[in-house]
Design an enzyme around this catalytic site. Structure first.
Site, PDB file in Angstrom:
ATOM      1  CE  LYS A 158      -3.466   0.165   2.909  1.00  0.00           C
ATOM      2  NZ  LYS A 158      -4.357  -0.646   4.319  1.00  0.00           N
ATOM      3  CD  GLU A 200      -2.792  -2.656   6.543  1.00  0.00           C
ATOM      4  OE1 GLU A 200      -3.207  -2.635   4.934  1.00  0.00           O
ATOM      5  OE2 GLU A 200      -2.458  -1.040   7.034  1.00  0.00           O
ATOM      6  CD  GLU A 275     -11.846   5.079   5.869  1.00  0.00           C
ATOM      7  OE1 GLU A 275     -13.017   5.996   4.821  1.00  0.00           O
ATOM      8  OE2 GLU A 275     -10.811   4.362   5.178  1.00  0.00           O
ATOM      9  NE  ARG A 291     -11.917  12.701   3.171  1.00  0.00           N
ATOM     10  CZ  ARG A 291     -12.240  12.389   2.993  1.00  0.00           C
ATOM     11  NH1 ARG A 291     -13.227  11.887   3.348  1.00  0.00           N
ATOM     12  NH2 ARG A 291     -11.732  10.629   2.769  1.00  0.00           N
TER      13      ARG A 291
HETATM   14  P1  ADP Z   1      -7.524   4.451   0.907  1.00  0.00           P
HETATM   15  O1  ADP Z   1      -6.452   5.971   1.597  1.00  0.00           O
HETATM   16  O2  ADP Z   1      -6.863   4.195  -0.958  1.00  0.00           O
HETATM   17  O3  ADP Z   1      -9.218   4.408   0.594  1.00  0.00           O
HETATM   18  P2  ADP Z   1      -7.710   2.544   2.984  1.00  0.00           P
HETATM   19  O4  ADP Z   1      -6.561   1.861   3.843  1.00  0.00           O
HETATM   20  O5  ADP Z   1      -8.474   3.256   3.755  1.00  0.00           O
HETATM   21  O6  ADP Z   1      -7.242   3.274   1.028  1.00  0.00           O
HETATM   22  O7  ADP Z   1      -8.469   1.299   1.805  1.00  0.00           O
HETATM   23  C1  ADP Z   1      -9.678   0.984   1.551  1.00  0.00           C
HETATM   24  C2  ADP Z   1     -10.115  -0.123   0.555  1.00  0.00           C
HETATM   25  O8  ADP Z   1      -9.253  -0.455   0.460  1.00  0.00           O
HETATM   26  C3  ADP Z   1     -10.455  -0.969   2.350  1.00  0.00           C
HETATM   27  O9  ADP Z   1     -11.545  -0.423   2.285  1.00  0.00           O
HETATM   28  C4  ADP Z   1     -10.707  -2.075   1.896  1.00  0.00           C
HETATM   29  O10 ADP Z   1     -11.977  -2.712   0.376  1.00  0.00           O
HETATM   30  C5  ADP Z   1      -9.836  -1.918   1.301  1.00  0.00           C
HETATM   31  N1  ADP Z   1      -8.510  -2.900   1.970  1.00  0.00           N
HETATM   32  C6  ADP Z   1      -7.433  -1.408   2.658  1.00  0.00           C
HETATM   33  N2  ADP Z   1      -6.759  -2.478   3.275  1.00  0.00           N
HETATM   34  C7  ADP Z   1      -6.902  -4.278   3.235  1.00  0.00           C
HETATM   35  C8  ADP Z   1      -6.386  -5.232   3.794  1.00  0.00           C
HETATM   36  N3  ADP Z   1      -5.079  -5.368   4.800  1.00  0.00           N
HETATM   37  N4  ADP Z   1      -6.695  -5.875   3.388  1.00  0.00           N
HETATM   38  C9  ADP Z   1      -7.258  -6.423   2.791  1.00  0.00           C
HETATM   39  N5  ADP Z   1      -8.344  -5.162   2.088  1.00  0.00           N
HETATM   40  C10 ADP Z   1      -7.844  -3.992   2.607  1.00  0.00           C
END
Ligand code: ADP
Length: 449
Positions: A158, A200, A275, A291
């Site tokens: 990520k 992750e 989140e 926000r």
């Molecule tokens: P962004 O800031 O790009 O929205 P997030 O970290 O909030 O990224 O993650 C967005 C979505 O990606 C989450 O709601 C989930 O659906 C998926 N996601 C993120 N991290 C994981 C993880 N460790 N395992 C599975 N899905 C994930």
């Protein structure tokens, strides 16, 4: 209290803020690009200023133009909405320097949470459970492979500066890791100008559950319960609801307490969302949004609070006029994001809305800046509006959602209305028996049949 608010945004969220200001007797200034001269937020605000050409970087992201607009109109506060400059710490610094109130948290808190690696470190320290993963940034593919083997595949690479689901790549083994690591890095570099990535554990069947928090500048903090945003496509939310069907009162209270204590110790101000992914009864932090969120109305419906009004009060230095004990969750609320997209291919469908009719009646709220004769410009996001439904329970919400979708008319362009009509026919949707991967699989299967 602030006296004149400039809304540094467009579309439904600009309207949302104007409405709160009007109810509070606060004057409003709309800003717009040349593509948005006929937009509803420009019509509804007391004054408006054109910022520049259509491209967001020349208009809604143009900090100098926005500060000038404040000076010309005498606006003493700025509401950033969501997206655009809402999580831009530099923007907050510039407003501070000009003694203009930013309706949101401090620049430092935005900076801290905007970098997901530092955010994760910080919240862990504050007692919030996080997804198992790398210890901060991963610099080389060799290290990435080592992390993958240590925490166990599958894993997710990520982007530290990530947002909108971009710069996220799954790896199921060492070979996939080589590819995932380099594509995530280059995507992150291209999208955010920062190639820092971290790793992750990829959770296989989680739900997305987020906790809404609110804090004033006097040390008072409360959580406003959760929103379940498990229905996603390409990591983007499609449908949200509150409360979540998988949390009971005790679980809600537990996580709420953990999050509000952390937020208090952080000295955070304003509204924010923490989140989580939720699997097998456990919460795993993924990020904090500093926000107002798109899906905030479902929380408003079940708490009776106006979150924008609260934001403005907090930014003006007022105290929260409720405590945690005063917060009662009543009924159920859902939100459908109606986008200008083909409901099967999700190809954007901007253009002229020849006819528009919003649904009404008990428990129906349509937050939209659309009107008949309005042309959706191709330059911005494709959200036409949010259909928000309130009911005494989830079944009542879904029944009401069906008849409201039936009343809603958006002619001339394609929209995602049919997606929600089809979802209402799906058993898993009706029973809320799904995880964050369900919608994409369902879409794939329904396009084959
Ligand atoms: P962004 O800031 O790009 O929205 P997030 O970290 O909030 O990224 O993650 C967005 C979505 O990606 C989450 O709601 C989930 O659906 C998926 N996601 C993120 N991290 C994981 C993880 N460790 N395992 C599975 N899905 C994930």
């Amino acid at each position: 209290m602030v006296s004149k608010v400039l809304i540094a945004n467009r579309g439904e969220i600009a309207l949302r803020v104007i409405r709160a200001c009007q109810e509070m007797g606060i004057a409003t200034v709309a800003v717009h690009s040349t593509a948005d001269e006929k937009a509803m937020h420009v019509r509804l605000a007391d004054e408006s200023v054109c910022l520049g050409p259509p491209a967001a970087k020349d208009s809604y992201l143009n900090i100098a133009a926005i500060v000038s607009a404040c000076e010309i109109t005498g606006a003493d506060a700025v509401h950033p909405g969501y997206g655009f400059l809402s999580e831009n710490a530099k923007f907050v610094d510039v407003l501070d320097a000009h003694h203009i109130t930013f309706i949101g948290p401090t620049g430092d808190h935005i900076r801290l949470m905007g970098d997901k690696i530092t955010a994760k470190d910080k919240v862990k320290e504050l007692g919030i459970p996080v997804v198992p993963g790398s210890d901060g940034e991963v610099l080389t593919v060799e290290d990435a492979i080592k992390v993958g083997q240590d925490i166990g595949y599958p894993v997710l690479v990520k982007a530290s500066s990530g947002g909108g689901g971009r710069g996220m790549k799954i790896a199921r083994n060492d070979t996939e890791m080589k590819e995932a690591f380099s594509t995530a890095r280059s995507e992150a570099k291209a999208a955010f100008g920062d190639d820092a990535v971290y790793i992750e554990k990829f959770l296989e069947k989680p739900r997305h559950i987020e906790i809404q928090v609110i804090a004033d500048t006097h040390g008072n903090v409360a959580h406003l319960g959760e929103r379940d945003c498990s229905l996603q496509r390409r990591h983007q939310k499609v449908f949200e609801e509150a409360p979540s069907t998988v949390l009971d009162d005790a679980a809600r209270e537990d996580i709420g307490k953990i999050v509000s204590t952390a937020i208090k110790n952080l000295g955070y101000r304003g509204v924010g969302t923490v989140e989580f992914l939720y699997e097998d009864g456990k919460f795993y932090f993924i990020e904090m949004n500093t926000r107002l969120q798109v899906e905030h109305p479902v929380t408003e419906m079940i708490t009776g609070l106006d979150l924008v009004r609260e934001q403005i009060r907090i930014a003006s230095g007022e105290k929260l006029n409720f405590t945690q004990a005063d917060i009662e969750f009543q009924g159920h609320a859902v939100e459908c994001r109606i986008n200008a997209e083909n409901a099967k291919t999700f190809t954007p469908s901007p253009g002229l809305i020849s006819h528009y009719h919003a649904p009404g009646g008990l428990g129906v709220r349509m937050d939209s800046a659309a009107y008949g004769g309005y042309s959706i410009p191709p330059h911005y996001d494709s959200l036409i509006g949010k259909l928000i439904i309130y009911g005494r329970d989830r079944d009542e919400c879904l029944m009401r959602m069906k008849r409201a979708l039936n009343e809603l008319v958006i002619d001339g362009i394609e929209s995602t209305i049919p997606l929600f009509e089809e979802l209402l026919e799906a058993e898993a949707f009706n029973t809320a028996d799904y995880d964050i991967h369900w919608l994409e699989n369902w879409l794939e299967n329904s396009s084959e049949s």
